[in-house]
Write an enzyme that holds these catalytic residues in place. Sequence first.
Site, PDB file in Angstrom:
ATOM      1  N   LEU A   1       0.888  -1.114   0.056  1.00 59.22           N
ATOM      2  CA  LEU A   1       0.009  -0.162  -0.028  1.00 59.22           C
ATOM      3  C   LEU A   1       0.802   1.228  -0.076  1.00 59.22           C
ATOM      4  O   LEU A   1       1.708   1.703   1.020  1.00 59.22           O
ATOM      5  CB  LEU A   1      -0.852   0.075   1.222  1.00 59.22           C
ATOM      6  CG  LEU A   1      -1.894   1.230   1.352  1.00 59.22           C
ATOM      7  CD1 LEU A   1      -2.893   1.227   0.006  1.00 59.22           C
ATOM      8  CD2 LEU A   1      -2.698   1.118   2.780  1.00 59.22           C
ATOM      9  N   ASP A   2       0.457   2.021  -0.860  1.00 62.28           N
ATOM     10  CA  ASP A   2       1.286   3.340  -1.146  1.00 62.28           C
ATOM     11  C   ASP A   2       2.946   3.341  -1.232  1.00 62.28           C
ATOM     12  O   ASP A   2       3.543   4.369  -0.679  1.00 62.28           O
ATOM     13  CB  ASP A   2       0.911   4.402  -0.246  1.00 62.28           C
ATOM     14  CG  ASP A   2      -0.523   4.555  -0.152  1.00 62.28           C
ATOM     15  OD1 ASP A   2      -1.287   4.753  -1.332  1.00 62.28           O
ATOM     16  OD2 ASP A   2      -1.291   4.836   0.989  1.00 62.28           O
ATOM     17  N   GLU A   3       3.424   2.207  -1.658  1.00 66.01           N
ATOM     18  CA  GLU A   3       4.833   1.883  -1.529  1.00 66.01           C
ATOM     19  C   GLU A   3       5.336   1.848  -3.058  1.00 66.01           C
ATOM     20  O   GLU A   3       6.571   1.220  -3.217  1.00 66.01           O
ATOM     21  CB  GLU A   3       5.069   0.671  -0.667  1.00 66.01           C
ATOM     22  CG  GLU A   3       4.905   0.876   0.545  1.00 66.01           C
ATOM     23  CD  GLU A   3       5.757   1.831   1.587  1.00 66.01           C
ATOM     24  OE1 GLU A   3       6.830   2.031   0.898  1.00 66.01           O
ATOM     25  OE2 GLU A   3       5.346   2.562   2.321  1.00 66.01           O
TER      26      GLU A   3
END
Length: 287
Positions: free
Chosen positions: A230-232
Amino acid sequence: MNDVTAATTHWILTLSCPDQPGIVHAVAGMLAEHGGNITESQQFGDPTSGLFFMRVQVESAASRDELTAAMTQVAGRFRMTWTLDVVGRRIRTLVMVSKAAHCLVDLLYRERSQRMPIDVVGVVGNHRDLEDIATFYGKPFHHVPVTKDTKAEAEATLRGLVKETDAELVVLARYMQILSDELCRDLSGQVINIHHSFLPSFKGAGPYRQAHDRGVKIIGATSHYVTGDLDEGPIIEQDVERVDHSRTVEDLVGIGEDVERRTLARAVRWHAERRVLMDGRRTVVFR
């Protein structure tokens, strides 16, 4: 006797491969042999990954089949991953939304009036709040509600829409649902997200209120490719605006939305123009 000049096409060639001598010479030589006139060329050798990246725009009367056959030979010598596309070709794009309108409106406006090289073939929303905006711009709206119990069904519907519309890119324009790891893998390099750069400092509901409570001095946004982490995912673009103690929560929200929409727009444009190449967990962006 009149001279007859064959019609030319403006191509974009992108490539990556292990860095070694002779790559630029081989590519430029191949293009020259096919009557190519290079109009733009950028390259980068990454000393960390040991990879070489190149983006070339070239005008040539050679056909796609001719250039593909010639490039295949060059690629075999250097173990290249490469793409060949036409300059300005609009990328078929699905935009996914929830309730926030600013990114969707901005993308549709840029597509219509600023020659953003995308063709929005549909808008997918897990709520109906933005259906009227899609209708105003003449875009099909697909309501695909998502709950914990229907997530698999919703993603199956999304897969069907990607296939049905022949979408090449999916843009999460403030879409407030997490895609499954499997879907992220299947659409690797084809999904772009936007989020405020307070993450991971201010997670959950009301990030701008949390930021205001902490007295932040910078408002930011990050656009990146979506992965199972997530969001990486690999970052394409980031932007910031400085703020001070006088700003209210409402001010921060407005500034944040402005940063988000322009950051997402640049990322989508660069992707559509084949300016973004993957370098492991990073990206190389030829602006």
